[in-house]
Every structure is written in C-alpha cells, then in structure tokens.
Design an enzyme around this catalytic site. Structure first.
Site: not given
Ligand code: MG
Length: 450
Positions: A94, A237, A239, A241
């Site tokens: 993430s 961010d 990744d 999401d």
C-alpha cells in the site's frame, strides 16, 4: 501475522521467499475450490519476485491460479469479484516505504477476508497443515490481462459519464509513482476530462513524493492545480486505493471532509444508507447522515473493518479519514479512481466549484499526531491512559475515544501496523481543540515514558 491490512514486512528480511511460498500454500489450501485464485501485484521492485513465490505456493497447494499485471489494488479486487475467481492474493504494501511489501488476501467477493478467516489461515500455516499437491494434482496457471480495462469499465458504469463529459473539467492527478499510473488518468480521459499527471510513472522507488499522500507532501499538486486552472487535484497512495483531494485553489482536505461531500451527494440516490466509517472519522459524517435520515455504523480503524461492516449491513457507502472512500454498488472496498469519478459526478451535477461544495458543509477543526511507542509497551500505555480518564462519555470501539462535550472528542489508539500511538482530536471550536490536544499530548508522552 495479519495486521490492519494484511501481512507486511521487508523482503529478504522477515518477508522471505520461503515464508511467502509457505504462506501462499496455506492460503491456497484455505481456498481449495475449483475456481482459480487471482494473483495481483503493485509497482514495488520486490513485487515480481514475491508474486512468483505466491504463485508457486498456491499452485503447489493444488489450487489453480492466474497471474495479473500491475494494477491498483481495487482493480484486482474488482477483477476477483467480477471475472469468476474463487479468491485473490495481492502482493502490495500500500502506502508503506519502498523497502516494504506484503500480501493481501481477498475472498470471492473481492473484499479482504475476515479476521476469523485470517486466523484460520494462520493455523494452517503454523500447524503446517497445508496441502502438498503431487505432480498430478498440482494447480494450473494462466494469465489474466483484463484487470485494468474491466476496472475502468466498471467505474464508468457507476457514474453519469455524459454529465461529466459535458463539463469537461481539467484535473491534476498526483500518481505518486504508484499503481494508479495504469488506470486513473485513462479513466479521467474517457470521462471527458483533461488530465494532467505529476509523478505519473510507475516506479517502485517512489522517487516523487513517496507512496503516502499527506497534506504536507502535496505542494506540487496544489501548485499544478493553480497553474493549470484545474477544477481540483487528487493524489493517490502507492497501490491506488486511497485518494486525497485539493480544491481549485490548492487547498487540501482530509478524507472525512471530501468523503462527507460524497455522502451528502450519494445519500440522495441511496436513501437511508447506512454509512459505515471508523471511530477516527469526523463527526461531520454523522451530521450529514442525520440530515438525510441515514444511520452511521462506527467501526474499529481499518479498511477491512469498514468493508466487512458494509458487507454485513449491505451499506452502500463507507469512508475513512485517511482518504479511503468505499462505494458498495461498485465494490465495498476503498478505491481511489472510483472516488475520483464520484467527485467528478458530484461537482458536475451540482454545477459547483470544489471549494464551494466543500465550504457548504459545517466546519470542524482537527488535529492528528503520532507518538513512537514500542509494540510491547502499547497495552501498558493504553491501560495508563484509561486509568487517567474515567470521566465523561467514553467510546471503546477502538482504543479510547473521549467525548469532552457534544462536539469535542479525542481518540487515543495504538497503531495496528506500526510502533506508534495515534492521537486524533476534533472540535467545533479551535481554541477548545488546541487546549484539549495540549493536555492529552502531555498525557500520552507521560504514559509512554512511564
Ligand atoms: Mg493503499
């Protein structure tokens, strides 16, 4: 082994190939269905190697698997939900710094599996009860190439693309060198926007502003929005999401403020809600929901907690203060590109500027801070804080949330992923916020030092 958001670690150190393979074998055994498992990854330098180790583990458990290319986490999740998978594993860390990586496990519905199911997998792993397929029963492997296109089409089907196209806004996207590089700008263009990207190349070293967008590192985004006279700016961010937005003047907002704007807009369509959010989110959400006669379900902090509560209550909307917005009709997980499309739709239908739309919401003042605290000391620190605060309205949903009056609260909680104690405070009165925060930060420091 599973933290707030799946398994995290540093490859070659705690996240070794042996560990990852054995863990993937345990996950493959847990699924053990006939449908294949989707294996996705983000842009990190270690992700190709780790996803091959995951693949090896899943196939050796006898489950079939398909490998996907780089895509945002929510795109992989939507693929699992819509393209016939029995579950999924995403190799991602993430927003963590580039040396980290991790594994996120998805159920058949594309949502992260529950805490109970995580424990089930941990048990299979610890007791080494995973399946070891022989040469005849070893899993079959394929490639999945539809993830990004399927994701963009899915999002477009949820918004009024015609209306957005009419207004043809300019939008600046700060990709942060993350996984939205392959999706969000293309979605924006197909919705008729003029898209300007910064930090737009996927790069596992995150050389731009790093993988975690915070109001402190988005200066370039704010400047670009003003230079290009854009309708707004958005930062994702690592990744893809989470998303943080700034208005046409380059003013940045936390996720609970933009999220409340969306809740206000979307509750007209999804009457009654409910809306799911964490106890660290602004009371603004509660006020907006009340205006629409909708219920709010307050959960522990963590995207999985919000997602699972949404599934259980069939809630259409969910949000987090850190920039996670969840749109149930698409998929009840946080999703940066879906959120961008919803903001575009909200502004186009209201025919309002971003600053005006946000400015119409009641104002609250907030403060957030984090204090280093070794993991093994966290529970003693929380006990200390609890002993010192027994008066007033106390909410123990997650950590210690103390309501000092009808519109002032402070939340003290140990981080689920890092050696930190997090402090959140909110009030309708700036002075009251400052004095409350001052008192409690001294108390937290005292608790950590004791
Ligand atoms: Mg993320």
């Amino acid at each position: 082994m599973f933290g707030t958001n799946g398994i995290r670690g540093i490859p070659g150190k705690d996240l070794t190939l042996e560990f990852v393979t054995e863990m993937a074998q345990s996950i493959g055994s847990y699924f053990s269905g006939t449908q294949p498992i989707l294996i996705g990854r983000d842009v990190r330098n270690s992700s190709p190697a780790l996803s091959k180790a995951v693949l090896a583990g899943v196939l050796s458990s006898g489950s079939n698997a398909e490998e996907a290319e780089i895509a945002p986490t929510p795109a992989h999740q939507f693929a699992v939900r819509t393209l016939g998978y029995g579950g999924g594993i995403i190799v991602t860390a993430s927003h963590n710094p580039s040396q980290y990586n991790g594994m996120k496990v998805l159920g058949k519905d594309g949502v992260e599996i529950s805490r109970e199911n995580e424990r089930e997998i941990e048990l299979i792993y610890h007791e080494k009860k995973y399946k070891k397929a022989d040469w005849k029963s070893i899993g079959r492997c394929g490639k999945e190439t539809r993830v990004v296109e399927n994701y963009i089409k899915g999002i477009m089907s949820q918004v009024d693309a015609g209306k957005i196209n009419e207004s043809k806004p300019t939008v600046v996207m700060d990709i942060g060198n993350g996984a939205q590089a392959v999706a969000a700008p293309y979605l924006g263009e197909r919705l008729g926007c003029k898209i300007i990207t910064i930090n737009g190349q996927a790069d596992g070293n995150f050389p731009g502003r790093g993988p975690e967008p915070t109001p402190a590192n988005l200066n370039d985004l704010c400047e670009a929005v003003k230079v290009y006279h854009a309708a707004f700016g958005v930062a994702y961010d690592g990744d893809g999401d989470r998303s943080l937005f700034c208005d046409e003047n380059g003013e940045i907002y936390w996720g609970d403020r933009t999220g409340s704007l969306l809740v206000d807009f979307l509750l007209e369509k999804h009457r009654g809600g409910p809306v799911v959010t964490t106890v660290s989110t602004s009371q603004l959400v509660g006020i907006i929901a009340e205006k629409h006669n909708a219920k709010v379900i307050w959960t522990t902090v963590g995207a999985v907690d919000v997602s699972r509560a949404m599934v259980n209550s069939q809630a259409p909307l969910g949000l987090e203060e850190n920039g996670g917005f969840f749109y149930g009709p698409h998929i009840p997980v946080r999703d940066g590109a879906m959120t961008t499309a919803l903001i575009l739709e909200a502004l186009a239908s209201r025919k309002m500027s971003f600053s005006k739309a946000i400015g119409s919401l009641p104002m609250f003042f907030q403060k957030k801070a984090k204090y280093e605290c070794p993991n093994e000391k966290k529970s003693a620190v929380m006990k200390y804080l609890e002993a010192k605060n027994k008066e007033g309205k106390i909410d123990r949903t997650d950590g210690l949330k103390i309501w000092l009056d009808d519109h002032t609260w402070i939340l003290l909680r140990p981080s689920g992923t890092e050696p930190l104690i997090r402090v959140y405070a909110e009030s309708d009165d700036q002075e009251k916020l400052d004095s409350t925060y001052e008192t409690f930060q001294l108390l937290v420091k005292e608790a950590i030092a004791s």
